[in-house]
Scaffold this motif. Structure first.
Motif, PDB file in Angstrom:
ATOM      1  N   THR A  11       0.813  -1.225   0.000  1.00 49.36           N
ATOM      2  CA  THR A  11       0.000   0.000   0.000  1.00 49.36           C
ATOM      3  C   THR A  11       0.843   1.270   0.000  1.00 49.36           C
ATOM      4  OG1 THR A  11      -0.123  -0.057   2.400  1.00 49.36           O
ATOM      5  CG2 THR A  11      -1.946  -1.075   1.204  1.00 49.36           C
ATOM      6  N   SER A  12       2.159   1.114   0.141  1.00 52.49           N
ATOM      7  CA  SER A  12       2.995   2.312   0.279  1.00 52.49           C
ATOM      8  C   SER A  12       4.463   1.937   0.053  1.00 52.49           C
ATOM      9  CB  SER A  12       2.750   2.847   1.701  1.00 52.49           C
ATOM     10  OG  SER A  12       3.829   3.545   2.198  1.00 52.49           O
ATOM     11  N   GLY A  13       5.290   2.965  -0.138  1.00 50.91           N
ATOM     12  CA  GLY A  13       6.745   2.818  -0.100  1.00 50.91           C
ATOM     13  C   GLY A  13       7.342   1.722  -0.968  1.00 50.91           C
ATOM     14  N   ILE A  14       8.249   0.980  -0.389  1.00 48.66           N
ATOM     15  CA  ILE A  14       9.027  -0.027  -1.129  1.00 48.66           C
ATOM     16  C   ILE A  14       8.106  -1.093  -1.733  1.00 48.66           C
ATOM     17  CG2 ILE A  14      10.751  -1.870  -0.858  1.00 48.66           C
ATOM     18  CD1 ILE A  14      12.017  -0.105   1.425  1.00 48.66           C
ATOM     19  N   GLY A  15       7.118  -1.526  -0.960  1.00 48.34           N
ATOM     20  CA  GLY A  15       6.214  -2.577  -1.443  1.00 48.34           C
ATOM     21  C   GLY A  15       5.407  -2.121  -2.648  1.00 48.34           C
ATOM     22  N   ILE A  30       0.255 -10.468  -6.531  1.00 48.58           N
ATOM     23  CA  ILE A  30      -0.702 -10.481  -5.416  1.00 48.58           C
ATOM     24  C   ILE A  30      -0.262  -9.361  -4.479  1.00 48.58           C
ATOM     25  CG2 ILE A  30      -1.672 -11.820  -3.508  1.00 48.58           C
ATOM     26  CD1 ILE A  30      -0.748 -14.372  -5.083  1.00 48.58           C
ATOM     27  N   ILE A  31      -1.151  -8.395  -4.281  1.00 47.85           N
ATOM     28  CA  ILE A  31      -0.801  -7.266  -3.421  1.00 47.85           C
ATOM     29  C   ILE A  31      -1.545  -7.393  -2.088  1.00 47.85           C
ATOM     30  CG2 ILE A  31      -0.072  -5.632  -5.196  1.00 47.85           C
ATOM     31  CD1 ILE A  31      -2.874  -4.449  -5.219  1.00 47.85           C
ATOM     32  N   THR A  32      -0.839  -7.075  -1.014  1.00 46.46           N
ATOM     33  CA  THR A  32      -1.451  -7.229   0.319  1.00 46.46           C
ATOM     34  C   THR A  32      -1.149  -6.016   1.200  1.00 46.46           C
ATOM     35  OG1 THR A  32       0.343  -8.212   1.628  1.00 46.46           O
ATOM     36  CG2 THR A  32      -0.765  -9.676   0.099  1.00 46.46           C
ATOM     37  N   GLY A  33      -1.970  -5.867   2.213  1.00 49.22           N
ATOM     38  CA  GLY A  33      -1.800  -4.758   3.161  1.00 49.22           C
ATOM     39  C   GLY A  33      -3.092  -4.593   3.945  1.00 49.22           C
ATOM     40  N   SER A  37      -8.485   0.526   0.662  1.00 48.54           N
ATOM     41  CA  SER A  37      -8.749   1.499  -0.403  1.00 48.54           C
ATOM     42  C   SER A  37      -7.480   1.719  -1.226  1.00 48.54           C
ATOM     43  CB  SER A  37      -9.241   2.819   0.185  1.00 48.54           C
ATOM     44  OG  SER A  37      -8.283   3.319   1.077  1.00 48.54           O
ATOM     45  N   ARG A  38      -6.335   1.682  -0.558  1.00 50.63           N
ATOM     46  CA  ARG A  38      -5.069   1.844  -1.298  1.00 50.63           C
ATOM     47  C   ARG A  38      -4.790   0.634  -2.191  1.00 50.63           C
ATOM     48  NH1 ARG A  38      -0.174   4.959   1.524  1.00 50.63           N
ATOM     49  NH2 ARG A  38      -1.324   6.616   2.547  1.00 50.63           N
ATOM     50  N   GLN A  41      -6.970   1.009  -5.223  1.00 51.49           N
ATOM     51  CA  GLN A  41      -6.417   2.055  -6.107  1.00 51.49           C
ATOM     52  C   GLN A  41      -5.238   1.494  -6.920  1.00 51.49           C
ATOM     53  OE1 GLN A  41      -5.795   5.171  -3.215  1.00 51.49           O
ATOM     54  NE2 GLN A  41      -5.256   6.598  -4.851  1.00 51.49           N
ATOM     55  N   LEU A  42      -4.365   0.769  -6.229  1.00 48.42           N
ATOM     56  CA  LEU A  42      -3.175   0.213  -6.887  1.00 48.42           C
ATOM     57  C   LEU A  42      -3.574  -0.826  -7.928  1.00 48.42           C
ATOM     58  CD1 LEU A  42      -0.050   0.014  -7.052  1.00 48.42           C
ATOM     59  CD2 LEU A  42      -0.147  -1.677  -5.201  1.00 48.42           C
ATOM     60  N   GLU A  43      -4.532  -1.664  -7.558  1.00 45.89           N
ATOM     61  CA  GLU A  43      -5.006  -2.699  -8.501  1.00 45.89           C
ATOM     62  C   GLU A  43      -5.519  -2.034  -9.781  1.00 45.89           C
ATOM     63  OE1 GLU A  43      -7.621  -5.682  -6.912  1.00 45.89           O
ATOM     64  OE2 GLU A  43      -8.249  -6.346  -8.905  1.00 45.89           O
ATOM     65  N   GLU A  44      -6.327  -0.983  -9.581  1.00 40.86           N
ATOM     66  CA  GLU A  44      -6.904  -0.280 -10.730  1.00 40.86           C
ATOM     67  C   GLU A  44      -5.804   0.323 -11.602  1.00 40.86           C
ATOM     68  OE1 GLU A  44     -10.192   2.274  -9.451  1.00 40.86           O
ATOM     69  OE2 GLU A  44      -9.772   3.457 -11.250  1.00 40.86           O
ATOM     70  N   GLU A  45      -4.846   0.957 -10.942  1.00 42.96           N
ATOM     71  CA  GLU A  45      -3.756   1.620 -11.670  1.00 42.96           C
ATOM     72  C   GLU A  45      -2.947   0.602 -12.483  1.00 42.96           C
ATOM     73  OE1 GLU A  45      -1.243   4.038  -9.088  1.00 42.96           O
ATOM     74  OE2 GLU A  45       0.391   3.891 -10.562  1.00 42.96           O
ATOM     75  N   ILE A  46      -2.636  -0.525 -11.880  1.00 45.34           N
ATOM     76  CA  ILE A  46      -1.810  -1.517 -12.585  1.00 45.34           C
ATOM     77  C   ILE A  46      -2.588  -2.132 -13.738  1.00 45.34           C
ATOM     78  CG2 ILE A  46      -0.642  -3.749 -12.374  1.00 45.34           C
ATOM     79  CD1 ILE A  46       0.207  -2.881  -9.538  1.00 45.34           C
ATOM     80  N   ILE A  47      -3.845  -2.459 -13.468  1.00 47.20           N
ATOM     81  CA  ILE A  47      -4.641  -3.111 -14.522  1.00 47.20           C
ATOM     82  C   ILE A  47      -4.823  -2.179 -15.721  1.00 47.20           C
ATOM     83  CG2 ILE A  47      -6.993  -3.909 -15.057  1.00 47.20           C
ATOM     84  CD1 ILE A  47      -6.892  -5.377 -12.348  1.00 47.20           C
TER      85      ILE A  47
END
Ligand code: NDP
Ligand code: 8X3
Length: 255
Positions: A11-15, A30-33, A37-38, A41-47
């Motif tokens: 959700t932030s920084g290095i990850g 696979i993103i976790t945290g 909401s973050r 947002q990240l899923e949407e941006e990457i897709i």
């Protein structure tokens, strides 16, 4: 499916930087945290911008039932995890041992040591079954050196170093790579979290020199996970040019 990488603390920084870069470089991720909401947002941006598939898991690494349920809930095709980046972690507080806050201590030990172990336990089991995999533990210069007011954070990262070395030996017969990367100061939300949301104090940490950025660490992780099958990068120490040790930062040449 492409190779699958699971990144904790995306959700932030290095990850987050690592998730974006791996997605750009032919990994499904696979993103976790905890902050859902973050993650969304990240899923949407990457897709939107990459051809990679993204799967989101919202859990707290400190809760072993949540960790187990999250990994077990993955659809079968997502369980073929090739790369695990154990990145979720934090420093909470900066205080001498005789004034340390018990809640801060619990957070650091439970996240940086126990959380890393919980997720490694479940994912390494899948990797053993698949007879392949690569685990990268994000340690720190604080895992190599100790500094005043950092006893528990430094202790937790020293533990990550030792756990990584043992994991490497445990998983050696199973064709699973294990590596650690230990960064010096990286400008992320790390100091904001360490100072319990005090942005002024956090900004001061990176004044007067050029720290590492999350992308610098992500690029190194990308290099580590794209070596040929017979190569394991065991151990990386990555520092800002202006930082010579945990305590020696030359201020004057940077921003
Ligand atoms: P950030 O605070 O920017 O990111 C930390 C990430 O960890 C967030 O995504 C956060 O997600 C996640 N996280 C924290 N606690 C938990 C939890 N209980 N369960 C799940 N996820 C959690 O800091 P960095 O990117 O700098 O930190 C990443 C790693 O790098 C940490 O292990 C840190 O110790 C290490 N490191 C950092 C350095 C630096 O100077 N910044 C230097 C050396 C190492 P969320 O809050 O949404 O759960
Ligand atoms: C984070 C960097 O400066 O606290 O691991 O050691 S520092």
């Amino acid at each position: 499916m492409k190779k699958i990488a699971l990144i904790t603390g995306a959700t932030s920084g290095i990850g987050q930087a690592t998730a974006k870069l791996l997605a750009k470089n032919d990994f499904d991720i696979i993103i976790t945290g905890r902050r859902n909401s973050r993650l969304e947002q990240l899923e949407e941006e990457i897709i939107k911008s990459q051809s990679s598939n993204v799967y989101t898991l919202n859990f707290d690494v400190r809760n072993k039932t949540e960790v187990e349920n999250a990994i077990n809930s993955l659809p079968e095709e997502w369980k073929d995890i090739t790369v695990l980046i154990n990145n979720a972690g934090l420093a909470s507080g900066l205080a001498p041992v005789h004034e340390g806050d018990y809640d801060d201590w619990d957070k650091m030990v439970d996240t940086n040591i126990k959380g890393l172990l919980y997720i490694s336990r479940v994912v390494s089991q899948l990797m053993v079954t698949n007879k392949k995999g690569h685990i990268i533990n994000v340690s720190s210069i604080a895992g190599r050196e100790a500094y005043p007011n950092g006893s528990v954070y430094c202790g937790s990262k020293h533990a990550v170093e030792a756990i990584t070395k043992s994991m490497r030996l445990d998983l050696l017969p199973h064709n699973i790579k294990v590596s650690r990367i230990s960064p010096g100061m990286v400008e992320t939300e790390f100091s904001l979290v360490r100072f319990h949301g005090n942005a002024e104090k956090a900004d001061d940490v990176y004044k007067g020199f050029t720290p590492l950025y999350a992308e610098d660490v992500a690029e190194t992780i990308l290099f580590m996970v794209t070596r040929p099958d017979h190569v394991n990068i065991d151990d990386v120490l990555i520092m800002p040019t202006a930082q010579g040790s945990a305590r020696d930062v030359f201020k004057g040449n940077g921003h």
